[in-house]
Design a protein around this motif. Structure first.
Motif, PDB file in Angstrom:
ATOM      1  N   ARG A  19      25.936  19.982 -62.590  1.00 41.76           N
ATOM      2  CA  ARG A  19      25.572  21.335 -63.006  1.00 41.76           C
ATOM      3  C   ARG A  19      25.224  21.378 -64.494  1.00 41.76           C
ATOM      4  NH1 ARG A  19      29.468  24.594 -63.324  1.00 41.76           N
ATOM      5  NH2 ARG A  19      28.081  26.401 -63.326  1.00 41.76           N
ATOM      6  N   SER A  74      15.415  29.773 -65.910  1.00 43.98           N
ATOM      7  CA  SER A  74      16.617  29.547 -66.710  1.00 43.98           C
ATOM      8  C   SER A  74      16.471  28.307 -67.581  1.00 43.98           C
ATOM      9  CB  SER A  74      17.842  29.391 -65.798  1.00 43.98           C
ATOM     10  OG  SER A  74      18.055  30.563 -65.037  1.00 43.98           O
ATOM     11  N   THR A 133      28.985  25.634 -57.745  1.00 48.30           N
ATOM     12  CA  THR A 133      28.388  26.728 -58.508  1.00 48.30           C
ATOM     13  C   THR A 133      29.017  28.053 -58.120  1.00 48.30           C
ATOM     14  OG1 THR A 133      26.305  25.501 -58.678  1.00 48.30           O
ATOM     15  CG2 THR A 133      26.218  27.865 -59.100  1.00 48.30           C
ATOM     16  N   GLU A 134      29.298  28.248 -56.850  1.00 48.90           N
ATOM     17  CA  GLU A 134      29.959  29.472 -56.398  1.00 48.90           C
ATOM     18  C   GLU A 134      31.364  29.573 -56.980  1.00 48.90           C
ATOM     19  OE1 GLU A 134      30.518  33.048 -55.033  1.00 48.90           O
ATOM     20  OE2 GLU A 134      28.612  31.989 -54.695  1.00 48.90           O
ATOM     21  N   ARG A 140      31.047  30.462 -60.606  1.00 46.80           N
ATOM     22  CA  ARG A 140      30.711  31.874 -60.754  1.00 46.80           C
ATOM     23  C   ARG A 140      31.968  32.746 -60.604  1.00 46.80           C
ATOM     24  NH1 ARG A 140      25.622  35.119 -58.238  1.00 46.80           N
ATOM     25  NH2 ARG A 140      26.306  37.233 -58.740  1.00 46.80           N
ATOM     26  N   LEU A 182      28.046  35.754 -70.769  1.00 48.40           N
ATOM     27  CA  LEU A 182      27.352  36.205 -69.564  1.00 48.40           C
ATOM     28  C   LEU A 182      26.166  37.083 -69.927  1.00 48.40           C
ATOM     29  CD1 LEU A 182      27.277  36.440 -66.440  1.00 48.40           C
ATOM     30  CD2 LEU A 182      28.763  38.442 -66.673  1.00 48.40           C
ATOM     31  N   TRP A 225      24.409  38.443 -64.215  1.00 47.01           N
ATOM     32  CA  TRP A 225      24.547  37.949 -62.848  1.00 47.01           C
ATOM     33  C   TRP A 225      23.201  37.676 -62.193  1.00 47.01           C
ATOM     34  CZ3 TRP A 225      28.970  36.030 -62.609  1.00 47.01           C
ATOM     35  CH2 TRP A 225      30.097  36.677 -63.109  1.00 47.01           C
ATOM     36  N   ARG A 237      20.869  35.940 -63.426  1.00 40.92           N
ATOM     37  CA  ARG A 237      20.616  34.505 -63.645  1.00 40.92           C
ATOM     38  C   ARG A 237      21.385  33.675 -62.625  1.00 40.92           C
ATOM     39  NH1 ARG A 237      23.561  30.714 -66.682  1.00 40.92           N
ATOM     40  NH2 ARG A 237      22.345  28.929 -67.446  1.00 40.92           N
ATOM     41  N   TRP A 238      22.647  34.011 -62.383  1.00 44.50           N
ATOM     42  CA  TRP A 238      23.422  33.289 -61.378  1.00 44.50           C
ATOM     43  C   TRP A 238      22.759  33.413 -60.003  1.00 44.50           C
ATOM     44  CZ3 TRP A 238      27.695  30.142 -61.859  1.00 44.50           C
ATOM     45  CH2 TRP A 238      28.319  30.116 -63.107  1.00 44.50           C
ATOM     46  N   ASP A 239      22.308  34.618 -59.654  1.00 44.77           N
ATOM     47  CA  ASP A 239      21.639  34.824 -58.359  1.00 44.77           C
ATOM     48  C   ASP A 239      20.409  33.927 -58.246  1.00 44.77           C
ATOM     49  OD1 ASP A 239      23.486  36.788 -57.730  1.00 44.77           O
ATOM     50  OD2 ASP A 239      22.176  38.456 -58.305  1.00 44.77           O
ATOM     51  N   ILE A 279      19.665  31.121 -59.911  1.00 45.27           N
ATOM     52  CA  ILE A 279      20.014  29.696 -59.837  1.00 45.27           C
ATOM     53  C   ILE A 279      20.494  29.334 -58.440  1.00 45.27           C
ATOM     54  CG2 ILE A 279      21.688  27.977 -60.626  1.00 45.27           C
ATOM     55  CD1 ILE A 279      21.560  29.342 -63.396  1.00 45.27           C
ATOM     56  N   GLN A 280      21.350  30.168 -57.872  1.00 46.15           N
ATOM     57  CA  GLN A 280      21.908  29.854 -56.561  1.00 46.15           C
ATOM     58  C   GLN A 280      20.834  29.895 -55.470  1.00 46.15           C
ATOM     59  OE1 GLN A 280      25.435  32.585 -57.451  1.00 46.15           O
ATOM     60  NE2 GLN A 280      26.385  31.128 -56.052  1.00 46.15           N
TER      61      GLN A 280
END
Length: 264
Positions: free
Chosen positions: A163, A173, A213-214, A217, A235, A241, A243-245, A247-248
């Protein structure tokens, strides 16, 4: 640098100091168990981690200082080379090999923050991020900060390292972080090659990275919900969030392509 505060990291930012050959930092709740493991590593001939010295009356731990270079954002070119990535994989394999026969105390209170949900018999570091690896001559020479170590599978530790070191970022990103020029597929394979990852683990690795990754998060969400300003600011500064969405979703869409690259 000489004596004084050591910069880098998030959880203990500003609280780590060097005094000559000694590093003093806040002791985690299970410091004695971590110290026992570090000492066992040293006894097994592993020279790429700090050696514990003591826990002070003030509740701070003291460990040996390891000389070298630590990359801080914005990351220098030497920390982004494929040689660096391969050496991180090799260092992680050395750590795992040295840890394999060290018995784990199930009552030690190992950190659950980034722990492998499936558990395991190996003490995984879980946080082999860029700031936790010491380099010499462009190659990973040591790993520090075992606060988040917990029992798990070796492939889990490889996934956590991927990661940070590949890094596993969607194109948007990666561009924001200035790392969009890196070949993600190739670097993931280079990390696995440096580690000597077995074929079945290569097949499994993309899905394990998604799982890691989950978990990461959830770790951030817990810190933010608890009012941790360091994580809250980070963050916000890195796209929230959304960005997290992104990436995932990107990792899930490219799972098969990552597996093919790892087995090429």
């Amino acid at each position: 640098m000489d004596d004084g505060a050591l910069i880098g990291g998030m959880a203990n930012a500003g609280a780590v100091v060097r005094r000559g050959a000694v590093v003093e930092r806040p002791a985690p709740p299970n410091a004695r168990a971590i110290h026992a493991h570090l000492q066992a590593l040293a006894d097994n001939g592993f020279d790429a981690a700090p050696i514990p010295l003591r826990i002070s009356p003030m509740g701070r731990e003291e460990l040996t200082f390891i000389p070298g270079n630590v990359a801080l954002a914005p990351y220098p070119a030497w920390a982004l080379t494929e040689t660096a990535v391969r050496s991180v994989g090799a260092l992680l394999r050395r750590l795992h090999d040295a840890s394999a026969d060290i018995p784990l105390d199930p009552s030690a209170g190992w950190a659950s923050d980034l722990a492998d949900p499936q558990g395991g018999t190996l003490l995984c570091h879980n946080d082999v991020c860029v700031e936790n690896v010491i380099f010499r001559d462009g190659r990973a020479a040591a790993v520090i900060d075992f606060d988040l170590a917990a029992p798990g599978r070796p492939v889990w530790d490889v996934a956590m390292a991927a990661r940070y070191w590949v890094p596993m970022l969607d194109p948007e990103s990666a561009a924001v972080s200035g790392r969009d020029q890196l070949d993600t597929m190739k670097r993931l394979r280079v990390l696995a090659d440096g580690y000597g990852l077995a074929p079945q683990d290569r097949v499994d690795l993309p899905a394990v990275i998604e799982q890691a990754t989950e978990v990461a998060r959830s770790f951030v969400a817990t810190r933010v919900a608890g009012g941790d300003t360091t994580f809250t600011l980070a963050l916000a500064e890195h796209g929230g969030w959304e960005r997290w969405d992104r990436i995932q979703a990107w990792m899930a869409a490219h799972r098969d392509a990552f597996a093919r690259a790892l087995l090429a």
